[in-house]
Scaffold this motif. Sequence first.
Motif, PDB file in Angstrom:
ATOM      1  N   ILE A 101      -7.193  -6.067  -4.720  1.00 35.22           N
ATOM      2  CA  ILE A 101      -7.622  -5.728  -6.077  1.00 35.22           C
ATOM      3  C   ILE A 101      -8.761  -6.676  -6.422  1.00 35.22           C
ATOM      4  N   PHE A 102      -9.903  -6.121  -6.814  1.00 39.63           N
ATOM      5  CA  PHE A 102     -11.104  -6.933  -6.982  1.00 39.63           C
ATOM      6  C   PHE A 102     -11.320  -7.344  -8.434  1.00 39.63           C
ATOM      7  N   LEU A 103     -11.663  -8.610  -8.621  1.00 41.27           N
ATOM      8  CA  LEU A 103     -11.992  -9.167  -9.925  1.00 41.27           C
ATOM      9  C   LEU A 103     -13.447  -9.607  -9.928  1.00 41.27           C
ATOM     10  N   VAL A 104     -14.032  -9.688 -11.114  1.00 40.32           N
ATOM     11  CA  VAL A 104     -15.366 -10.250 -11.281  1.00 40.32           C
ATOM     12  C   VAL A 104     -15.300 -11.322 -12.356  1.00 40.32           C
ATOM     13  N   ASN A 105     -16.302 -12.219 -12.345  1.00 40.48           N
ATOM     14  CA  ASN A 105     -16.361 -13.175 -13.435  1.00 40.48           C
ATOM     15  C   ASN A 105     -17.166 -12.579 -14.589  1.00 40.48           C
ATOM     16  N   ASP A 106     -17.225 -13.292 -15.696  1.00 39.21           N
ATOM     17  CA  ASP A 106     -17.735 -12.699 -16.932  1.00 39.21           C
ATOM     18  C   ASP A 106     -19.180 -12.225 -16.830  1.00 39.21           C
ATOM     19  N   ASP A 107     -20.030 -12.934 -16.081  1.00 37.60           N
ATOM     20  CA  ASP A 107     -21.423 -12.500 -15.963  1.00 37.60           C
ATOM     21  C   ASP A 107     -21.681 -11.699 -14.689  1.00 37.60           C
ATOM     22  N   ARG A 108     -20.617 -11.313 -13.996  1.00 36.42           N
ATOM     23  CA  ARG A 108     -20.679 -10.428 -12.832  1.00 36.42           C
ATOM     24  C   ARG A 108     -21.583 -10.970 -11.725  1.00 36.42           C
ATOM     25  N   VAL A 109     -21.516 -12.274 -11.499  1.00 38.33           N
ATOM     26  CA  VAL A 109     -22.257 -12.855 -10.379  1.00 38.33           C
ATOM     27  C   VAL A 109     -21.317 -13.349  -9.291  1.00 38.33           C
ATOM     28  N   GLN A 110     -20.013 -13.360  -9.573  1.00 40.56           N
ATOM     29  CA  GLN A 110     -19.029 -13.763  -8.579  1.00 40.56           C
ATOM     30  C   GLN A 110     -17.913 -12.725  -8.523  1.00 40.56           C
ATOM     31  N   GLN A 111     -17.286 -12.661  -7.375  1.00 36.90           N
ATOM     32  CA  GLN A 111     -16.209 -11.700  -7.164  1.00 36.90           C
ATOM     33  C   GLN A 111     -15.155 -12.330  -6.273  1.00 36.90           C
ATOM     34  N   LEU A 112     -13.914 -11.955  -6.505  1.00 34.37           N
ATOM     35  CA  LEU A 112     -12.841 -12.349  -5.594  1.00 34.37           C
ATOM     36  C   LEU A 112     -11.834 -11.218  -5.511  1.00 34.37           C
ATOM     37  N   ALA A 113     -10.968 -11.312  -4.513  1.00 36.78           N
ATOM     38  CA  ALA A 113      -9.917 -10.322  -4.327  1.00 36.78           C
ATOM     39  C   ALA A 113      -8.561 -10.954  -4.588  1.00 36.78           C
ATOM     40  N   THR A 114      -7.651 -10.165  -5.128  1.00 35.72           N
ATOM     41  CA  THR A 114      -6.281 -10.630  -5.329  1.00 35.72           C
ATOM     42  C   THR A 114      -5.343  -9.794  -4.471  1.00 35.72           C
ATOM     43  N   ARG A 115      -4.249 -10.425  -4.103  1.00 38.40           N
ATOM     44  CA  ARG A 115      -3.283  -9.786  -3.226  1.00 38.40           C
ATOM     45  C   ARG A 115      -1.878 -10.026  -3.758  1.00 38.40           C
ATOM     46  N   PHE A 116      -1.121  -8.948  -3.926  1.00 36.61           N
ATOM     47  CA  PHE A 116       0.291  -9.044  -4.279  1.00 36.61           C
ATOM     48  C   PHE A 116       1.123  -8.693  -3.049  1.00 36.61           C
ATOM     49  N   ARG A 117       2.389  -9.054  -3.085  1.00 30.09           N
ATOM     50  CA  ARG A 117       3.272  -8.742  -1.964  1.00 30.09           C
ATOM     51  C   ARG A 117       3.601  -7.248  -1.981  1.00 30.09           C
ATOM     52  N   PHE A 118       3.621  -6.656  -0.805  1.00 29.65           N
ATOM     53  CA  PHE A 118       3.887  -5.229  -0.663  1.00 29.65           C
ATOM     54  C   PHE A 118       5.177  -5.041   0.120  1.00 29.65           C
ATOM     55  N   ASN A 119       6.118  -4.226  -0.432  1.00 31.55           N
ATOM     56  CA  ASN A 119       7.368  -3.978   0.283  1.00 31.55           C
ATOM     57  C   ASN A 119       7.651  -2.485   0.452  1.00 31.55           C
ATOM     58  N   ALA A 120       6.555  -1.694   0.541  1.00 32.38           N
ATOM     59  CA  ALA A 120       6.660  -0.244   0.783  1.00 32.38           C
ATOM     60  C   ALA A 120       7.516   0.446  -0.267  1.00 32.38           C
ATOM     61  N   TRP A 121       7.191   0.169  -1.543  1.00 37.55           N
ATOM     62  CA  TRP A 121       7.839   0.835  -2.670  1.00 37.55           C
ATOM     63  C   TRP A 121       9.362   0.653  -2.646  1.00 37.55           C
ATOM     64  N   GLY A 122       9.749  -0.588  -2.402  1.00 39.89           N
ATOM     65  CA  GLY A 122      11.177  -0.874  -2.365  1.00 39.89           C
ATOM     66  C   GLY A 122      11.806  -0.567  -1.022  1.00 39.89           C
ATOM     67  N   GLU A 123      11.100  -0.888   0.065  1.00 50.01           N
ATOM     68  CA  GLU A 123      11.589  -0.702   1.440  1.00 50.01           C
ATOM     69  C   GLU A 123      11.866   0.766   1.767  1.00 50.01           C
ATOM     70  N   LYS A 124      11.067   1.681   1.218  1.00 53.62           N
ATOM     71  CA  LYS A 124      11.283   3.104   1.481  1.00 53.62           C
ATOM     72  C   LYS A 124      10.787   3.540   2.858  1.00 53.62           C
ATOM     73  N   TYR A 125       9.763   2.856   3.374  1.00 59.68           N
ATOM     74  CA  TYR A 125       9.175   3.247   4.642  1.00 59.68           C
ATOM     75  C   TYR A 125       8.969   2.023   5.541  1.00 59.68           C
ATOM     76  N   THR A 126       9.173   2.228   6.824  1.00 56.03           N
ATOM     77  CA  THR A 126       8.879   1.183   7.809  1.00 56.03           C
ATOM     78  C   THR A 126       8.209   1.835   9.021  1.00 56.03           C
ATOM     79  N   PRO A 127       7.407   1.088   9.764  1.00 55.84           N
ATOM     80  CA  PRO A 127       6.982  -0.296   9.498  1.00 55.84           C
ATOM     81  C   PRO A 127       5.890  -0.329   8.438  1.00 55.84           C
ATOM     82  N   TYR A 128       5.623  -1.513   7.897  1.00 53.46           N
ATOM     83  CA  TYR A 128       4.511  -1.632   6.953  1.00 53.46           C
ATOM     84  C   TYR A 128       3.799  -2.983   7.084  1.00 53.46           C
ATOM     85  N   ASP A 129       3.903  -3.607   8.237  1.00 57.70           N
ATOM     86  CA  ASP A 129       3.228  -4.885   8.454  1.00 57.70           C
ATOM     87  C   ASP A 129       1.711  -4.763   8.286  1.00 57.70           C
TER      88      ASP A 129
END
Length: 356
Positions: A101-129
């Motif tokens: 998920i991409f973020l920008v800073n207020d003047d849009r000269v910098q960018q970073l990505a964020t990452r959350f933990r993924f567990n396949a919608w509550g372990e519904k599907y495997t594999p998901y490495d």
Amino acid sequence: MTKTRFDAAREGFRMPAEWEPQAATWLGWPVQENREELWGPHYAAVCEAFALLARTIAKYQRCIVTAYTPLVAQARALCGPTVEVLPLAVEDNWLRDCGAIFLVNDDRVQQLATRFRFNAWGEKYTPYDGCAQLAVDMARLAGVPLQSSDMVLEGGSFYSDGQGTLLTTESCLLHPNRNPHLTRADIEAELRRMLGVTKVIWLPGNPAEVETNGHVDIIASFIAPGRILFNAAEPDQGEYYRCMQENRRALELATDARGRRFEILELPVPRGHDTWGTERFCASYANYVLVNGAVISSSYGVANDALAREAFARAFPDRLVELLPLAAISVGGGGAHCSSQQQPMLGNRLAVTPRN
């Protein structure tokens, strides 16, 4: 010296709204291996639909397809020369839920990505490495720094208005198959820290929806500051209608981070469509994609297609409306929005340079 914990707002970063200028759309590619129960006999049609979606996005901006490595040649052949296809380990096409998920800073000269933990919608599907690795791969390919959270969260479970407001659902984020150890307050705090938002609006969601436990991107979306496009079910749809009415009431009572009440525009639901022989079929115009200059959603060959086109034209008067025959994607329980993730533009230049 103790390292200060990342805080998006404190460091001047925010998640832009989807209607803000974009550098690229990242798109997942469907995988049959280990997902036979998802696509069944429809896999060829599914791939054709994804290729059409990719080529259409590429008419407006850069489209980058992340493909399971053995499927790269297939994806390139179907998508054609206007679409970039990158080989990765990802096992699913639902890129929004497991990718960066991409973020920008207020003047849009910098960018970073964020990452959350993924567990396949509550372990519904495997594999998901490979899916769990996708955000790291995307940040590396985009050449941007990555910040990570231990909280389970899918990208389709929330919307940002780019001005501090986040829209999500109780049925998904509070479901015990995600973060049973976290309270609502804990979840809100982590959303603020990672995404730079200041207010979280909770909708009831849709507990009956079993694939995602009621992601918000098939219920309601921000379309402009203080404006929402709402998935308006019809009275004869029984419990589904009552569920959507509960979500609408919650929106009518809510205000955004700047104290505005919402103007709600209605989007119809498909009626009388083919379900392709599966109860998983997710028929929704609301699972749409915004690109620079256009809004892209699925048509279903039914009368409400015309009403949906009119609703999109009212919601996005400065964009072309592309209603495409993408119904095959719905076989997997999602749609175009679920399979994509926007990367914002920095200033006036493109902010992504993928590398093979």
